[in-house]
Design an enzyme around this catalytic site. Structure first.
Site, PDB file in Angstrom:
ATOM      1  N   LYS B 106      -3.010  -3.868   2.865  1.00  0.00           N
ATOM      2  CA  LYS B 106      -2.009  -3.688   1.793  1.00  0.00           C
ATOM      3  C   LYS B 106      -0.592  -3.631   2.338  1.00  0.00           C
ATOM      4  CE  LYS B 106      -4.583   0.102   2.598  1.00  0.00           C
ATOM      5  NZ  LYS B 106      -6.031   0.130   2.641  1.00  0.00           N
ATOM      6  N   GLU B 130      -9.158  -8.493  -2.307  1.00  0.00           N
ATOM      7  CA  GLU B 130      -9.700  -7.519  -3.273  1.00  0.00           C
ATOM      8  C   GLU B 130      -9.726  -6.114  -2.677  1.00  0.00           C
ATOM      9  OE1 GLU B 130     -10.944  -8.064  -6.761  1.00  0.00           O
ATOM     10  OE2 GLU B 130     -10.340  -6.018  -6.358  1.00  0.00           O
ATOM     11  N   GLY B 188     -12.112  14.161   9.006  1.00  0.00           N
ATOM     12  CA  GLY B 188     -11.986  12.712   9.101  1.00  0.00           C
ATOM     13  C   GLY B 188     -11.514  12.044   7.826  1.00  0.00           C
ATOM     14  N   GLU B 191      -5.918  10.853   8.557  1.00  0.00           N
ATOM     15  CA  GLU B 191      -5.713  10.393   9.916  1.00  0.00           C
ATOM     16  C   GLU B 191      -4.901  11.399  10.728  1.00  0.00           C
ATOM     17  OE1 GLU B 191      -4.515   6.230  10.153  1.00  0.00           O
ATOM     18  OE2 GLU B 191      -5.301   5.985   8.122  1.00  0.00           O
ATOM     19  N   ASP B 202       1.046   4.515   1.359  1.00  0.00           N
ATOM     20  CA  ASP B 202      -0.155   3.705   1.133  1.00  0.00           C
ATOM     21  C   ASP B 202      -0.278   3.356  -0.352  1.00  0.00           C
ATOM     22  OD1 ASP B 202      -3.017   2.788   1.981  1.00  0.00           O
ATOM     23  OD2 ASP B 202      -3.353   4.117   0.274  1.00  0.00           O
ATOM     24  N   LYS B 206       0.092  -0.403  -2.501  1.00  0.00           N
ATOM     25  CA  LYS B 206      -0.814  -0.875  -3.547  1.00  0.00           C
ATOM     26  C   LYS B 206      -0.063  -1.100  -4.853  1.00  0.00           C
ATOM     27  CE  LYS B 206      -4.663   1.350  -1.207  1.00  0.00           C
ATOM     28  NZ  LYS B 206      -5.351   2.636  -0.987  1.00  0.00           N
TER      29      LYS B 206
END
Lengths: 435, 435
Positions: B106, B130, B188, B191, B202, B206
């Site tokens: 992305k 996708e 986990g 990050e 992020d 998108k």
């Protein structure tokens, strides 16, 4: 597709009802934007209908009664006639004439899908039908394309708006089925002949299409087991409400080791389940795929504009393919999966019996379940029966048994046996419980 | 695509991390089924990675460190390196070598989408992505295809699993942001350098991709207004919970008369809203289209197998196109829509001030709002401040003002003015309220 490269793409519309009119509107209103998306101009070359049309979006000069002839002079034929014949004849005629076909006709595809898909492949044209399942919701295209790298295990959804509306009205207003149906007809939410919706056949057509696409095997309407909502009583709804559940008509398709199954049935759903809040003409489909896990797709499952949105989306895709001289991959049914036997699928069931309450009734009923190997999850005798229960006499009590997972064949045998007991009266009500 | 017609399609994998490994697994495990769907055999011809890989699904003999060379000997290149460079160089290299590209990247598309889409179009190859938005959920393909006959007005969704998990933990366990982040890192879910997620970048990537696809106009990462969740305190969560709301990080893209906007911000959502029940790594996107009305798409937004499902779905589509000698229509940005000015978008805001409670405080604060032309919907002084509030001194009260619709520019000016009042202390908290 024998036309000149620069000539506008010729679009024919078969049918000028609600969806046809809205489709015509979108093709006219959004012309410039759609030409951008297609990469070439287009024009509506004819609208076939047998009835006079009085609609601002339908150009009277385009009307024709000669549907077959119209099919031979179009690059894309939009079939919105519905039903099997003459729709089948015209769709095949269009394909044989080299036209791509866009249709919303679930009955036709569930019955004659293989013949039509094969004809399209042989003649190198597209057959698109996003509007046939879930109206405006993208379901068909994701199944044909997005899950091409995955394995769909099951799909489950509410795919019929009419029954969803009727069950909603029964739930919120305490109406009995006949009254709710009558009101739905008066408001135009149910047709004069409501059989196709209320008996579950419309949902069954969609289930056949979903199973074919999801499992890449041929599943026709005759392979679908169908139970409608005509037996649902106000007493069923009241019992469900008392247990914080709602009743929804579900289409369920599954691929298990036993084979493929496609079923339509009313089921009890917990009121907190996402499907419980799908109301009126909204549809929703859950897809369970091996890698993608759970997917839910939700939106308008019916209505002129939403359905036309899906139809015109397909028209744009078919037109793009004509511009680039290609077609989408056809409907792939490379698997030959067996139908799962009726007793392969396990479910929990809620059964309501009308009983003459006296000592030992519960013991004798429980014994019949035990004799048939069905284990009982819970029993509820608090609920009062109503005059809505078939066979109600005013002296009866209600006993509700919820089973653990069992198969329907054994369940029905058990219920038959219970009904022969002297203490049991009237018609039992049997509903699946969604886990 | 210079290869022989009968030769297997050559697939190159760039990156062998979690998604890369799962993608390799699907391509190996489902080989026979996928060959059916593609209509031709395929083989993985190389896996580019700089690190040693110890994974049962990665064939050691296919590993290479020469990524550029691998790009020149494949028909389909799957880019799972992530980040801008060297991913951009390799993607362009692959396209120039005639390979179709499938990517989940992305950041790359939000920054260099136009360059990459143009290169793909010029070289007659596909670019599919996708997995870049909403993981396994079909979002990109419906936008490119299903809504081709409609007009998307807005999209709104939860598209980042890490922040969704952190906000969930803060809500259910009453944790402060730093503690919840630390726990997410230990498990986990976040990050080591969580900046991209928690600052909203992020989700912003998108949002840029969603806006470009939905409105057919170029929207890049620099056009997105971004607010992350780092300022959300346990006190904000407690105040939300007290009012039966939850806080979610939203990506919102809109096309209004003022132009196009793409925004990421945390917002208060009613606990009954469908988005309120989207938890953990699940994502959900609402699409509002002119004809189709409301659509919701829901599923796993992250994770190795779900993301690989979307990647392999794209690989199958790209491979089918290679078999039939065609490509999908490229990303269409035929519109040149202006960005809507910051004050064009109206929202309701909830502002929490820390105040020294004495007579006249509410009056003077309300006066500032009135002076700026912002009308107040409600005021709540019941909530107690906590030590989680920046500037908290133990002697302060909390005052929560919820506005009617207003623009953010004016709102922030008003809040600045209120903060200059003697009776107001510490840092205010400002959150949008989703209607």
């Amino acid at each position: 597709m024998a036309q000149d490269n620069q000539a506008p793409i010729r679009i024919a519309l078969l049918g000028a009802g609600t969806v046809g009119s809205q489709t015509a509107r979108l093709l006219v209103e959004q012309h410039d934007e759609l030409v951008h998306r297609i990469g070439r101009d287009y024009q509506i070359v004819g609208i076939a209908t047998l009835d006079p049309v009085n609609d601002p979006w339908i150009d009277q000069s385009l009307l024709t009664r000669d549907t077959a002839e119209l099919c031979t002079r179009a690059d894309i034929v939009i079939e919105l006639i519905g039903g099997i014949e003459p729709a089948r004849t015209f769709v095949l005629k269009a394909i044989e004439s080299g036209a791509s076909v866009v249709t919303a006709n679930k009955a036709l595809l569930a019955k004659h899908g293989p013949e039509i898909y094969k004809a399209a492949q042989e003649h190198g044209v597209d057959i698109f039908f996003e509007a046939a399942v879930g109206g405006a919701i993208p379901i068909v295209r994701p199944l044909r394309e997005s899950f091409a790298g995955d394995k769909v295990n099951s799909m489950l959804g509410i795919v019929n708006g009419t029954t969803n509306y009727i069950l909603d009205e029964m739930t919120t207003k305490g109406l009995d089925f006949d009254v709710a149906l009558h009101q739905a007809q008066e408001k135009g939410y149910a047709e004069a002949d409501p059989t196709g919706d209320i008996e579950g056949y419309d949902a069954a057509n969609k289930a056949a299409i979903m199973a074919t696409l999801a499992f890449h095997t041929q599943v026709g309407i005759d392979d679908v087991s169908v139970e409608g909502i005509t037996k649902i009583t106000a007493a069923d709804i009241a019992a469900a409400t008392a247990e914080h559940k709602v009743i929804k008509l579900l289409a369920v398709v599954e691929h298990t080791e036993a084979g493929v199954s496609a079923r339509v049935y009313p089921a009890l759903i917990d009121e907190n389940h996402p499907l419980a809040s799908v109301h009126g003409s909204f549809n929703a489909v859950f897809i369970k795929a091996k890698e993608a896990d759970d997917i839910m797709l939700y939106g308008r499952g019916a209505g002129g504009a939403p359905t036309a949105s899906a139809v015109v989306g397909d028209v744009v895709m078919a037109a793009r393919n004509i511009v680039s001289g290609t077609t989408a991959t056809g409907i792939q049914t490379y698997n030959t999966l067996p139908l799962a036997p009726a007793d392969a699928s396990k479910a929990a069931f809620a059964v309501r019996f009308l009983i003459h309450d006296k000592p030992g009734v519960l013991a004798s009923i429980a014994e019949e379940f035990a004799n048939h190997g069905i284990s009982i999850n819970g029993v509820n005798q608090d609920l009062q029966p109503t005059q809505h229960d078939p066979g109600y006499s005013g002296e009866l009590q209600q006993l509700r048994v919820v089973t653990h997972l069992c198969d329907e064949v054994t369940l029905r045998k058990t219920v038959d046996a219970v009904c022969k007991l002297e203490c049991v009266s009237g018609e039992p009500s049997i509903l699946r419980v969604l886990d």
